[in-house]
Design a protein around this motif. Structure first.
Motif, PDB file in Angstrom:
ATOM      1  N   GLU A   1       1.456  -2.302  -4.710  1.00 28.12           N
ATOM      2  CA  GLU A   1       0.365  -1.318  -4.716  1.00 28.12           C
ATOM      3  C   GLU A   1      -0.570  -1.678  -5.867  1.00 28.12           C
ATOM      4  O   GLU A   1      -0.129  -2.101  -6.930  1.00 28.12           O
ATOM      5  N   ASN A   2      -1.889  -1.491  -5.636  1.00 29.71           N
ATOM      6  CA  ASN A   2      -2.793  -1.897  -6.718  1.00 29.71           C
ATOM      7  C   ASN A   2      -3.367  -0.755  -7.549  1.00 29.71           C
ATOM      8  O   ASN A   2      -4.384  -0.918  -8.204  1.00 29.71           O
ATOM      9  N   GLN A   3      -2.708   0.375  -7.550  1.00 22.89           N
ATOM     10  CA  GLN A   3      -3.105   1.415  -8.522  1.00 22.89           C
ATOM     11  C   GLN A   3      -1.939   1.593  -9.476  1.00 22.89           C
ATOM     12  O   GLN A   3      -0.831   1.930  -9.056  1.00 22.89           O
TER      13      GLN A   3
ATOM     14  N   GLY B   1       0.830  -1.206   0.000  1.00 18.94           N
ATOM     15  CA  GLY B   1       0.000   0.000   0.000  1.00 18.94           C
ATOM     16  C   GLY B   1       0.860   1.250   0.000  1.00 18.94           C
ATOM     17  O   GLY B   1       1.735   1.419   0.844  1.00 18.94           O
TER      18      GLY B   1
ATOM     19  N   ARG C   1      -1.437  -2.168   9.874  1.00 19.19           N
ATOM     20  CA  ARG C   1      -2.247  -1.022  10.248  1.00 19.19           C
ATOM     21  C   ARG C   1      -3.615  -1.532  10.717  1.00 19.19           C
ATOM     22  O   ARG C   1      -4.192  -2.419  10.095  1.00 19.19           O
TER      23      ARG C   1
ATOM     24  N   ASN D   1      -2.810  -6.664  -6.458  1.00 18.63           N
ATOM     25  CA  ASN D   1      -3.333  -6.848  -5.119  1.00 18.63           C
ATOM     26  C   ASN D   1      -2.390  -7.771  -4.346  1.00 18.63           C
ATOM     27  O   ASN D   1      -2.122  -8.887  -4.783  1.00 18.63           O
ATOM     28  N   ALA D   2      -1.913  -7.286  -3.200  1.00 19.66           N
ATOM     29  CA  ALA D   2      -0.937  -8.073  -2.451  1.00 19.66           C
ATOM     30  C   ALA D   2      -1.533  -9.395  -1.972  1.00 19.66           C
ATOM     31  O   ALA D   2      -0.799 -10.334  -1.650  1.00 19.66           O
TER      32      ALA D   2
ATOM     33  N   GLU E   1      -8.468  -8.084   4.214  1.00 25.07           N
ATOM     34  CA  GLU E   1      -7.475  -8.335   3.177  1.00 25.07           C
ATOM     35  C   GLU E   1      -6.078  -8.436   3.809  1.00 25.07           C
ATOM     36  O   GLU E   1      -5.288  -9.301   3.456  1.00 25.07           O
TER      37      GLU E   1
ATOM     38  N   GLY F   1      -0.433   4.596  -0.042  1.00 18.85           N
ATOM     39  CA  GLY F   1      -1.410   5.688   0.041  1.00 18.85           C
ATOM     40  C   GLY F   1      -0.927   6.707   1.039  1.00 18.85           C
ATOM     41  O   GLY F   1       0.279   6.971   1.149  1.00 18.85           O
ATOM     42  N   ARG F   2      -1.882   7.239   1.831  1.00 18.32           N
ATOM     43  CA  ARG F   2      -1.516   8.281   2.804  1.00 18.32           C
ATOM     44  C   ARG F   2      -0.496   7.759   3.815  1.00 18.32           C
ATOM     45  O   ARG F   2       0.425   8.461   4.210  1.00 18.32           O
ATOM     46  N   VAL F   3      -0.701   6.473   4.221  1.00 16.23           N
ATOM     47  CA  VAL F   3       0.199   5.916   5.224  1.00 16.23           C
ATOM     48  C   VAL F   3       1.495   5.419   4.573  1.00 16.23           C
ATOM     49  O   VAL F   3       2.598   5.786   4.981  1.00 16.23           O
TER      50      VAL F   3
HETATM   51  P1  AMP Z   1      -4.363   4.992   2.294  1.00 18.00           P
HETATM   52  O1  AMP Z   1      -5.590   4.487   3.006  1.00 18.00           O
HETATM   53  O2  AMP Z   1      -4.501   6.396   1.786  1.00 18.00           O
HETATM   54  O3  AMP Z   1      -3.081   4.795   3.114  1.00 18.00           O
HETATM   55  O4  AMP Z   1      -4.202   4.129   0.972  1.00 18.00           O
HETATM   56  C1  AMP Z   1      -4.053   2.748   0.956  1.00 18.00           C
HETATM   57  C2  AMP Z   1      -3.322   2.352  -0.314  1.00 18.00           C
HETATM   58  O5  AMP Z   1      -3.187   0.957  -0.359  1.00 18.00           O
HETATM   59  C3  AMP Z   1      -4.024   2.763  -1.601  1.00 18.00           C
HETATM   60  O6  AMP Z   1      -3.089   3.406  -2.432  1.00 18.00           O
HETATM   61  C4  AMP Z   1      -4.500   1.450  -2.185  1.00 18.00           C
HETATM   62  O7  AMP Z   1      -4.441   1.466  -3.600  1.00 18.00           O
HETATM   63  C5  AMP Z   1      -3.508   0.451  -1.633  1.00 18.00           C
HETATM   64  N1  AMP Z   1      -4.069  -0.894  -1.435  1.00 18.00           N
HETATM   65  C6  AMP Z   1      -5.236  -1.199  -0.801  1.00 18.00           C
HETATM   66  N2  AMP Z   1      -5.430  -2.530  -0.760  1.00 18.00           N
HETATM   67  C7  AMP Z   1      -4.333  -3.083  -1.372  1.00 18.00           C
HETATM   68  C8  AMP Z   1      -3.929  -4.427  -1.635  1.00 18.00           C
HETATM   69  N3  AMP Z   1      -4.672  -5.472  -1.244  1.00 18.00           N
HETATM   70  N4  AMP Z   1      -2.770  -4.624  -2.303  1.00 18.00           N
HETATM   71  C9  AMP Z   1      -1.996  -3.581  -2.687  1.00 18.00           C
HETATM   72  N5  AMP Z   1      -2.328  -2.289  -2.456  1.00 18.00           N
HETATM   73  C10 AMP Z   1      -3.477  -2.040  -1.816  1.00 18.00           C
END
Ligand code: AMP
Length: 559
Positions: free
Chosen positions: A452-454, A429, A519, A472-473, A499, A431-433
């Protein structure tokens, strides 16, 4: 037994059986939607036992379509739509043309006239919104380029079908069905009026809707009432869909899509999307149940060869057409295959066309049964196509990596590029974290790899020379690709605890000595994650509380 509450029995019966069969399907390692369809067949009129109300089920399914398209609109912007128009418009039109011709060919072979063949072919040419979106969402493809092409393509198909639904009754006489023949002039006028209405709808949405919708939501958000906000989102999605259908004659799906797209331009969109999620999923399930209900399994015995030919047109014929078109536009084979697989099925529009055709004497009963049989079988086959595609992935990557003509770098990782990582950190992931964690690790020159899945995030990371895997991890093979067996740490920085649980359980198996930090958002999640093998859990709320309390305590100074 309450017989006078058909709406309740249909919703409850549909959801409960879908749940049961969906769970069984999942246990048998099949996609849950197979279970939903079987639940539909079980409560349908063609099998003994409890029979739900088909008409009501159909309407409930329509709500599912509206909410799904609203959700898609939320992730789409006008810019995205414009970006894919040069391929989506010709692609969809050529594919509709080819599929319709194949349908006419089959109809001709069994002695139907051209008008009947036309309705039959058109019904085979248009893919189901729900099936396509479910497939894309499951694989996190909605926001990728290939996903956007598929959705743009679907929207063009949607508009084409709106036109077809208006024009077919007008043309019924000419096609050999009920109704008088009309002149070319009258036909052109009908066509112009329909196109004019679609254009007027789009204009009203872009000019008025764009101001009104965010304005309403901001006012409601300011009241601070969650309940009202949720209601506002629902009212906007459903209200615009219905209004668009009544006033402009466009489909519910198109109305909802535009309402969502307009919302996506304001900051509130993500909150809005989350508010509509649970309802959307429930109604999407009812959609599959309602498809199952319409199906008369006896067609499989009565006309096995015709059913096979119909499925062949939908799954093979349409796919090859889409594949060639997408390739002709210079896209990589992986993109072309994903789009072809997404569109290799039929659904709700086909049923609407079939019903219309029957009412105009333009489709024999067998035609409707074939369309339904083709729909069910193609929906069942669809997940298999995606499964096959996943299997082909490594081969595709190698192939696309080599071919010099491909300008766009493939979004998928080259698994073999980072085997050298040892005692590293795997960060799930970004994202913000995750991005804060990565910043800290990079500063200390700690080796790490991101999953990361984006895909745009992954591409940006790679541009910065940070090892990143796309996907997706929790999917098989991802952790292995990050060389988890030799890693020192796994940091799971995604918000979804279920997940996360799957990810760490799998990681633990591959590397029993791994340190795993996850987290969490509640004490229940902490327990759950620890049970699945987490060595450290970091609960956001607890850290925030400690941080705030520290502020006060450290500001007080020594007494
Ligand atoms: P945030 O809540 O802002 O820290 O973002 C979470 C990040 O994790 C986002 O960029 C999602 O695309 C990414 N994410 C969520 N689930 C998965 C997963 N199963 N595998 C990989 N990346 C993920």
């Amino acid at each position: 037994m309450p017989h006078d509450v058909p709406l309740i029995t249909t919703i409850v019966g549909g959801l409960v059986l879908a749940f049961l069969f969906g769970t069984i399907a999942h246990r048998l390692r099949m996609p849950p939607l197979v279970g939903y369809l079987i639940a539909g067949i079980a409560v349908g009129p063609f099998t003994p036992g409890f029979v739900a109300d088909t008409g009501l089920a159909q309407q409930l399914a329509e709500i599912g379509v509206i909410l799904l398209m609203f959700g898609v609109g939320l992730h789409f912007s006008l810019k995205d739509l414009m970006k894919v128009k040069s391929i989506a418009i010709p692609g969809a039109l050529v594919q509709i043309g080819i599929a319709t011709l194949m349908g006419i060919g089959l109809a001709w072979a069994i002695g139907w006239h051209v008008g009947q063949g036309l309705i039959f072919g058109l019904a085979l040419s248009v893919a189901s919104t729900v099936v396509l979106l479910t497939a894309l969402q499951e694989r996190h493809l909605v926001e990728t380029k290939r996903g956007q092409i598929a959705i743009g393509w679907l929207i063009v198909e949607d508009i084409a079908m709106v036109l077809a639904l208006v024009l077919i009754p007008a043309l019924s006489g000419v096609l050999g069905g009920k109704g008088a023949a009309i002149s070319t002039n009258e036909l052109l006028i009908t066509l112009a009026i329909t196109l004019g209405k679609v254009a007027a709808f789009v204009a009203v949405m872009l000019i008025i809707g764009r101001r009104v919708i965010p304005w309403i939501l901001e006012r409601i958000a300011a009241t601070g009432s969650r309940e009202l906000f949720r209601l506002a989102v629902l009212a906007i999605a459903l209200g615009f869909a219905l209004g668009a259908a009544y006033i402009f004659g466009v489909s519910f799906a198109l109305g909802a899509f535009f309402a969502g797209m307009i919302l996506a331009e304001s900051d509130l969109s993500h909150r809005a999307a989350e508010e509509s999620l649970p309802l959307r999923d429930a109604f999407a399930v009812l959609f599959f149940v309602s498809v199952g209900m319409l199906f008369d399994p006896s067609i499989l015995v009565r006309e096995p060869l015709l059913v096979l030919a119909t499925v062949f047109i939908i799954v093979v014929g349409k796919s090859i057409a889409a594949l060639l078109i997408v390739l002709a536009f210079g896209n990589p084979l992986g993109t072309a295959l994903t789009i072809a697989a997404s569109l290799a099925q039929i659904g709700e529009f086909s049923f609407i066309l079939a019903t219309l055709g029957m009412s105009l004497d333009l489709l024999p009963d067998t035609g409707r049964d074939l369309i339904l049989g083709g729909a069910i079988l193609s929906i069942l086959i669809n997940p298999l196509l995606f499964f096959g595609l996943d299997r082909l992935k490594p081969w595709l990557q190698r192939r696309e990596g080599r071919s010099p003509g491909v300008s766009q770098a493939p979004a998928e990782p080259d698994y073999r590029s980072w085997p050298a990582l040892q005692s590293h950190t795997v960060l799930v992931g970004f994202g913000r974290v995750g991005h804060l964690i990565a910043g800290a690790l990079a500063e200390q020159k700690q080796p790490f790899i991101v999953i990361e899945n984006q895909d745009d995030v992954v591409q940006a990371l790679r541009a910065d020379h940070i090892p990143a895997l796309y996907g997706n991890a929790a999917a098989p093979g991802m952790l292995e690709a990050a060389n988890i067996a030799s890693a020192r740490w796994l940091l799971v920085a995604i918000p979804d605890a279920l997940e996360a649980g799957q990810i760490i359980e799998h990681a633990r198996k591959l590397n029993p000595g791994l340190d795993i930090a996850v987290r969490a958002h509640s004490s229940e999640e902490v327990l759950y994650l620890e049970k699945h093998g987490a060595t450290h859990t970091v609960m956001g709320e607890r850290e925030i509380a400690e941080g705030m309390a520290d502020l006060v305590l450290s500001a007080r100074g020594p007494d």
